[in-house]
Design a protein around this motif. Structure first.
Motif, short mmCIF file in Angstrom:
data_model
loop_
_atom_site.label_atom_id
_atom_site.label_comp_id
_atom_site.label_asym_id
_atom_site.label_seq_id
_atom_site.Cartn_x
_atom_site.Cartn_y
_atom_site.Cartn_z
N THR A 5 11.77 -3.48 6.61
CA THR A 5 10.45 -3.41 5.99
C THR A 5 9.52 -4.47 6.57
O THR A 5 8.36 -4.20 6.89
CB THR A 5 10.56 -3.60 4.46
N PHE A 8 8.40 -3.39 10.02
CA PHE A 8 7.41 -2.32 9.88
C PHE A 8 6.05 -2.89 9.50
O PHE A 8 5.03 -2.53 10.09
CB PHE A 8 7.88 -1.33 8.81
N PHE A 12 2.35 -2.99 11.64
CA PHE A 12 1.04 -2.56 11.16
C PHE A 12 0.03 -3.70 11.18
O PHE A 12 -1.14 -3.47 11.43
CB PHE A 12 1.13 -1.94 9.76
N PHE A 136 -2.98 3.55 0.16
CA PHE A 136 -2.87 4.10 1.51
C PHE A 136 -3.89 5.20 1.75
O PHE A 136 -4.44 5.31 2.85
CB PHE A 136 -1.45 4.60 1.79
N PRO A 149 4.35 6.26 3.65
CA PRO A 149 4.48 4.79 3.68
C PRO A 149 4.80 4.21 2.30
O PRO A 149 5.39 3.13 2.21
CB PRO A 149 3.13 4.31 4.20
N LEU A 152 8.54 3.93 1.99
CA LEU A 152 9.10 2.84 2.78
C LEU A 152 9.03 1.50 2.05
O LEU A 152 9.95 0.71 2.09
CB LEU A 152 8.38 2.74 4.13
#
Length: 169
Positions: A5, A8, A12, A136, A149, A152
């Motif tokens: 995580t 990830f 971003f 999001f 997302p 996740l």
């Protein structure tokens, strides 16, 4: 999972910084990822053989629940508001999730007490999921993809809450 995580989220951060998009989003993700890593460290989860297989079974149940949730959401999206479609999918997958988590993941007998605790943990999860879902969508992820997302980020939090709810005597 915490490290995956974090990686990830860092990806971003870099991507959004390069594109000069939404500094609030970048700050949120960075703060979230640091908080998540800290919480995992605080939990001091030792991964023994039993815990490892619990995580594998949780992943299996979670994936099944996610597919049920996303499938219902995707089918209902053209028929109604996205939040209502998302909520219906969430609650139907919830019912399946409780039974699969009890019998398969944590190998405990379902009881009313466990159902109440499981519902409480999923009540918290619901608002985390819905908040992240709208966040999001707000930052530009299309409505059809916005749940992805969310999964996740929210699934590891879910594991800790559900484990506590079902394993506590």
């Amino acid at each position: 999972m915490a490290i995956a995580t974090f990686v990830f989220v860092c990806f971003f951060h870099i991507k959004l910084l390069k594109e000069r998009k939404n500094v609030r989003f970048i700050t949120f993700l960075f703060g979230f990822s640091l908080t998540y890593l800290y919480l995992c460290k605080m939990q001091n989860l030792k991964i023994d053989r039993q815990s490892f297989w619990e995580i594998v079974r949780f992943g299996t149940v979670g994936t099944t629940s996610m597919l049920i949730h996303y499938g219902i959401y995707y089918l209902l999206l053209p028929l109604m508001d996205m939040n209502i479609a998302y909520s219906i999918g969430y609650f139907l997958s919830f019912l399946c999730n409780f039974l699969m988590s009890s019998y398969f993941t944590f190998k405990v007998k379902p009881s009313w007490k466990r159902l109440v605790r499981f519902t409480g943990s999923h009540g918290i999860n619901y608002f985390v999921y819905l908040g992240l879902f709208n966040f999001f969508y707000w930052v530009g992820v299309p409505a059809e993809l916005a749940p992805l997302p969310v999964y996740l980020i929210a699934v590891p939090i879910s594991f800790l809450l559900v484990r506590f709810a079902l394993k506590k005597k």
